[in-house]
Each structure stands twice: as C-alpha cells, then as structure tokens.
Design a protein around this motif. Structure first.
Motif, short mmCIF file in Angstrom:
data_model
loop_
_atom_site.label_atom_id
_atom_site.label_comp_id
_atom_site.label_asym_id
_atom_site.label_seq_id
_atom_site.Cartn_x
_atom_site.Cartn_y
_atom_site.Cartn_z
N GLY A 73 98.96 57.70 -26.71
CA GLY A 73 99.52 59.08 -26.93
C GLY A 73 100.35 59.00 -28.30
N ALA A 77 99.82 60.34 -32.35
CA ALA A 77 101.05 61.32 -32.64
C ALA A 77 101.27 60.53 -34.20
CB ALA A 77 102.23 61.59 -31.77
N ALA A 80 98.73 61.25 -36.46
CA ALA A 80 98.56 62.61 -37.03
C ALA A 80 99.47 62.89 -38.06
CB ALA A 80 98.71 63.59 -35.73
N ILE A 81 100.55 62.29 -37.79
CA ILE A 81 101.94 62.55 -38.87
C ILE A 81 101.35 62.00 -40.23
CG2 ILE A 81 104.19 61.84 -39.16
CD1 ILE A 81 104.80 62.09 -36.26
#
Length: 87
Positions: A73, A77, A80-81
């Motif tokens: 996860g 994340a 994605a950033i």
C-alpha cells in the motif's frame, strides 16, 4: 526500506488510533480474551499447548501478511504521488 520498517514497527507514529478506533479495538480484544479463557478452561493441558501453538503460528502468519500489505500500500501510494507530480 528503513522508513517502512520504522513506521511498521511503531518507531514512527504518524497518527495514533482515534478514540473510536481504540474503543473498538479494546472491545474486540476483551471479547477474544474472554472466549480464549472459556475455551482453555475446557481443554486438557496437551490441547491447551496445541491451541497456543496454533494461535502463535496464526499470529505470525497474520503479521507477515499485514506487513506485506502495508508495504504494498505504501509503495502504491508513493507511485501514485510520483505519477501525479509528473503530469
């Protein structure tokens, strides 16, 4: 991945459990402990040892899965950033 390990093992605490979550966790822990105590009182010594081994093995298994899920996860994340910053 020292940062992830520190975060996972509680050396970093970005946010503590809020009161509602802590209350729910305590209720669940109390229920589990009550059930365990009732069950153990009905088992032979040999069966108690086997149950404790099962619980220990299952806890280790769950910890491993939770750590890997946390790591995945976190990586997702970060990805994605990074992708959102590249656009």
């Amino acid at each position: 991945m020292d940062l992830l390990n520190d975060l996972w093992y509680g050396n970093l605490e970005p946010q503590a459990l809020n009161n509602e979550d802590a209350d729910k966790a305590n209720i669940l822990a109390e229920k589990a402990n009550s059930c365990y105590e009732k069950l153990v009182s009905k088992l032979s010594n040999e069966s108690q040892k086997l149950l404790d081994e099962y619980i220990s093995s299952f806890e280790q298994y769950n910890c491993f899965l939770e750590e890997k899920a946390f790591e995945s996860g976190f990586k997702l994340a970060v990805q994605a950033i990074v992708e959102s910053l590249q656009q």
